[in-house]
Write a protein that holds these residues in place. Sequence first.
Motif, PDB file in Angstrom:
ATOM      1  N   GLN A 528       0.842  -1.183   0.000  1.00 18.07           N
ATOM      2  CA  GLN A 528       0.000   0.000   0.000  1.00 18.07           C
ATOM      3  C   GLN A 528       0.885   1.243   0.000  1.00 18.07           C
ATOM      4  OE1 GLN A 528      -3.330  -0.016  -0.290  1.00 18.07           O
ATOM      5  NE2 GLN A 528      -3.238   2.219  -0.462  1.00 18.07           N
ATOM      6  N   VAL A 529       0.817   2.047  -1.086  1.00 19.51           N
ATOM      7  CA  VAL A 529       1.657   3.223  -1.230  1.00 19.51           C
ATOM      8  C   VAL A 529       0.789   4.466  -1.168  1.00 19.51           C
ATOM      9  CG1 VAL A 529       3.327   4.438  -2.686  1.00 19.51           C
ATOM     10  CG2 VAL A 529       3.257   1.932  -2.688  1.00 19.51           C
ATOM     11  N   ASP A 530       1.196   5.424  -0.293  1.00 20.09           N
ATOM     12  CA  ASP A 530       0.488   6.697  -0.155  1.00 20.09           C
ATOM     13  C   ASP A 530       1.371   7.799  -0.740  1.00 20.09           C
ATOM     14  OD1 ASP A 530      -1.380   8.623   0.691  1.00 20.09           O
ATOM     15  OD2 ASP A 530      -0.171   9.031   2.474  1.00 20.09           O
ATOM     16  N   LEU A 531       0.829   8.549  -1.706  1.00 20.92           N
ATOM     17  CA  LEU A 531       1.601   9.588  -2.399  1.00 20.92           C
ATOM     18  C   LEU A 531       1.001  10.948  -2.117  1.00 20.92           C
ATOM     19  CD1 LEU A 531       3.724  10.563  -4.508  1.00 20.92           C
ATOM     20  CD2 LEU A 531       1.965  10.145  -6.267  1.00 20.92           C
ATOM     21  N   GLN A 532       1.902  11.916  -1.754  1.00 20.52           N
ATOM     22  CA  GLN A 532       1.488  13.305  -1.584  1.00 20.52           C
ATOM     23  C   GLN A 532       2.467  14.196  -2.355  1.00 20.52           C
ATOM     24  OE1 GLN A 532       1.014  14.489   2.487  1.00 20.52           O
ATOM     25  NE2 GLN A 532      -0.452  12.848   2.966  1.00 20.52           N
ATOM     26  N   VAL A 533       1.912  14.987  -3.259  1.00 18.63           N
ATOM     27  CA  VAL A 533       2.715  15.907  -4.063  1.00 18.63           C
ATOM     28  C   VAL A 533       2.239  17.319  -3.755  1.00 18.63           C
ATOM     29  CG1 VAL A 533       3.427  16.586  -6.372  1.00 18.63           C
ATOM     30  CG2 VAL A 533       3.011  14.166  -5.861  1.00 18.63           C
ATOM     31  N   VAL A 534       3.169  18.194  -3.320  1.00 21.11           N
ATOM     32  CA  VAL A 534       2.815  19.539  -2.860  1.00 21.11           C
ATOM     33  C   VAL A 534       3.657  20.572  -3.614  1.00 21.11           C
ATOM     34  CG1 VAL A 534       2.670  21.105  -0.872  1.00 21.11           C
ATOM     35  CG2 VAL A 534       2.253  18.640  -0.567  1.00 21.11           C
ATOM     36  N   GLY A 535       2.996  21.638  -4.077  1.00 24.27           N
ATOM     37  CA  GLY A 535       3.706  22.787  -4.614  1.00 24.27           C
ATOM     38  C   GLY A 535       4.009  22.738  -6.092  1.00 24.27           C
ATOM     39  N   PHE A 536       3.477  21.776  -6.812  1.00 19.44           N
ATOM     40  CA  PHE A 536       3.778  21.646  -8.241  1.00 19.44           C
ATOM     41  C   PHE A 536       2.703  22.364  -9.057  1.00 19.44           C
ATOM     42  CE2 PHE A 536       6.588  18.502  -6.659  1.00 19.44           C
ATOM     43  CZ  PHE A 536       7.558  18.333  -7.626  1.00 19.44           C
ATOM     44  N   LYS A 537       2.951  23.641  -9.346  1.00 21.07           N
ATOM     45  CA  LYS A 537       2.028  24.402 -10.171  1.00 21.07           C
ATOM     46  C   LYS A 537       2.432  24.389 -11.640  1.00 21.07           C
ATOM     47  CE  LYS A 537       0.820  27.542  -6.387  1.00 21.07           C
ATOM     48  NZ  LYS A 537       0.788  28.957  -5.930  1.00 21.07           N
ATOM     49  N   ASP A 576      10.640  27.029  -2.851  1.00 19.16           N
ATOM     50  CA  ASP A 576      11.118  28.035  -3.810  1.00 19.16           C
ATOM     51  C   ASP A 576      12.505  27.701  -4.334  1.00 19.16           C
ATOM     52  OD1 ASP A 576       8.788  29.454  -3.532  1.00 19.16           O
ATOM     53  OD2 ASP A 576       9.585  30.765  -1.948  1.00 19.16           O
ATOM     54  N   GLU A 577      13.361  27.177  -3.453  1.00 17.20           N
ATOM     55  CA  GLU A 577      14.758  26.960  -3.818  1.00 17.20           C
ATOM     56  C   GLU A 577      15.156  25.496  -3.943  1.00 17.20           C
ATOM     57  OE1 GLU A 577      16.788  29.305  -4.676  1.00 17.20           O
ATOM     58  OE2 GLU A 577      15.388  30.950  -4.220  1.00 17.20           O
ATOM     59  N   GLU A 578      14.293  24.572  -3.477  1.00 17.65           N
ATOM     60  CA  GLU A 578      14.692  23.171  -3.503  1.00 17.65           C
ATOM     61  C   GLU A 578      13.475  22.255  -3.576  1.00 17.65           C
ATOM     62  OE1 GLU A 578      16.716  21.956   0.015  1.00 17.65           O
ATOM     63  OE2 GLU A 578      15.075  22.469   1.355  1.00 17.65           O
ATOM     64  N   PRO A 633      18.616  21.025  -4.956  1.00 14.99           N
ATOM     65  CA  PRO A 633      18.549  22.482  -5.119  1.00 14.99           C
ATOM     66  C   PRO A 633      18.106  22.850  -6.527  1.00 14.99           C
ATOM     67  CG  PRO A 633      20.830  21.753  -5.176  1.00 14.99           C
ATOM     68  CD  PRO A 633      20.000  20.543  -4.857  1.00 14.99           C
ATOM     69  N   LEU A 634      17.107  23.703  -6.628  1.00 14.63           N
ATOM     70  CA  LEU A 634      16.597  24.091  -7.940  1.00 14.63           C
ATOM     71  C   LEU A 634      17.492  25.127  -8.602  1.00 14.63           C
ATOM     72  CD1 LEU A 634      12.787  24.347  -7.116  1.00 14.63           C
ATOM     73  CD2 LEU A 634      13.976  22.497  -8.300  1.00 14.63           C
ATOM     74  N   SER A 635      18.226  25.918  -7.784  1.00 13.99           N
ATOM     75  CA  SER A 635      19.048  26.983  -8.359  1.00 13.99           C
ATOM     76  C   SER A 635      20.255  26.452  -9.104  1.00 13.99           C
ATOM     77  CB  SER A 635      19.516  27.925  -7.243  1.00 13.99           C
ATOM     78  OG  SER A 635      20.268  27.203  -6.263  1.00 13.99           O
ATOM     79  N   LEU A 636      20.695  25.210  -8.790  1.00 11.05           N
ATOM     80  CA  LEU A 636      21.873  24.637  -9.439  1.00 11.05           C
ATOM     81  C   LEU A 636      21.508  23.717 -10.594  1.00 11.05           C
ATOM     82  CD1 LEU A 636      24.022  23.774  -6.275  1.00 11.05           C
ATOM     83  CD2 LEU A 636      24.123  25.814  -7.719  1.00 11.05           C
ATOM     84  N   ASN A 637      20.261  23.658 -10.951  1.00 10.73           N
ATOM     85  CA  ASN A 637      19.837  22.753 -12.028  1.00 10.73           C
ATOM     86  C   ASN A 637      19.018  23.511 -13.063  1.00 10.73           C
ATOM     87  OD1 ASN A 637      20.543  19.837 -11.070  1.00 10.73           O
ATOM     88  ND2 ASN A 637      19.731  20.861  -9.258  1.00 10.73           N
TER      89      ASN A 637
END
Length: 637
Positions: A528-537, A576-578, A633-637
Amino acid sequence: MIKKLLYIIIYMSSICLSAQDKSQGVVFNYDGSWKQLDSPEGIYYLPEVTEAYTIGKLASFPQVYKFTKARGSVPTFWAEGHPYWFRFELKNSTKFVQNLLVHLHVSLYDEIVFYVVQKRQVIDRQSITWKMPQQKRSVKHRDFIFPTSLQPNQQVFCYLKVSKSFGSISFPLTIWERNYFDYSYPTNDYHNWGLVSGVFGFVIFISILLAFVFKEKLYIYYGLYVFTALGFVYTMQGYFIRFYGDGSWGIEGDKIRFIAIMLMIIANILFVRSYLRWDLLKNELFQWYSNFFIIVFCILITLSFFDHLVLKDYIFNSYTLAITFMISLGLCIPPFFIFGTTVYCIVVNHYRQDATYYLLANLPVFLLAFYAGLSIYEFVPGSFLIGVDYFAIAFLVEILALSGFLAHRVKLIQETSKQLLIEKNFVQQQRTQAVLEAEERERIRIARDLHDGIGQMLAAVRMMLGNYLSHRKTKVKEIQNSLDLLEESIREVREISHNMMPGTLTKFGLSSALKQFVNKINALDTLQVDLQVVGFKERLNEKIEMMLYRIVQEIISNIIRHAQATKVSIELIKHDEELVLMIEDNGKGFDSGSKENQGIGLKNIATRVEYLNGCVNFDSTLGHGTSVVVEIPLSLN
């Protein structure tokens, strides 16, 4: 009888001429306007060469035993073992009794006898040897200091007989007002030398620390050079005289000064040739000469200890003049050799910047040593500049400058190491990127081949078998079983193709692909796998989405194969950054510190996370499940 008659005639003549010769030099007049008189002009000297003089002769027959006016502020002579007499006049022009001190800034002379003469009569005599403990001296100090009192308007001659069995004799004189000396000099002396010792000690400590950190002999040699320079200064200054001057270290008296100088030169050669990398010079003579000097000085030091401890100074006492002259001359050569080699490195552009720094730092010490050598051999007048105080200042300037240069060198090493590490990481990242991209391309190719090649051929076979069965009136059971197996194979090929290159990921993004992936696992009803995805606009970079999807796949695959878990929680949060990915299971866990558990799966995860410039942490204990946290980190990619 004739000799006695001559003495009487000379004595009577001197009485007659005494009115014309009240003094032979400048009178040091104390009128209350000064507290300290350094390097006074008007000192006269007389070497004791042909006969042994007595104070009675010198005081009674000044016209016979004529003194010569000394040159320079600190009269210096190559004495060749002969005693030297010095004379000057003191006068108290005040109306009060004045207590004065006659201070010679030396500590290791064999003996200095101080006489006060008035009207050709000795009114005071004091004697100090370097062996006399400070507690038994009139002024408890390591230097030769003689107190004297002058009545109002009293004028006296001061004679000093300076004896030293070898080397040079210098006469660095200061006349003090007693109260001023007691009030200021000891305190300033201890504070100043304490500061010097503290700086030297700190530099030695830092050198040892750097030697351990960087594993380089250069810093050991530098610390050794600073230590020997401090030993040389202390030897010249007379500190700890009771520890080494009495022969406790195997050498007695002023001879320890030669040992200290040789040790300092050895350490300096070791430091300079390591600092300027003489081993890389095309001219090997520099290495050969430096080794020659080191070997010679080591032999001389060993012979000095052997002569004192075993032969009881037989060699030195038998050939004192020759030995001291050769050693003194020999000590002059290495500094010129080091100086010349440094200049050569500058000329041939070999470590030019470092050589220039060293030359500038060493210049004060070199100039003082050069001037001291000239004054010892009486080529130039002596000066307080060759005193230990100025040597200490010169060494302090050199050591602080060299420490600054070495600190700059350490900084450059760190910056170079950092740059090399960045370049190494960049190359490694490039390699990792190439491998992962090649792997992904291979996945896409295989997925496409499976879907378009084998999948299509299996579908065609299934269709042909289906048509064949539809035209037969009776169905053959074996053919039907083959059709069912073929259908299962087609479904498996599609599943493999989809997992290798999920279409949902490329069309709709990471969030949708993970939801589809989780739904398929939950449909199996084993986990049983529970998935939560937050902040993906909005969608992420294609590279990040692909890598994160592969990471989740790899972690879930490990859980299914090894964890024996029933529940898994997946949280993917975009800040925002990661990006933060957290996956937890309730499985049996593992020992994350054991190398046996560092399998290919965990290495693949770490490689992909490193490719995204992120970090991953595995937290697991036996029987308590596993938690995996990935930060990208999102700033380095």
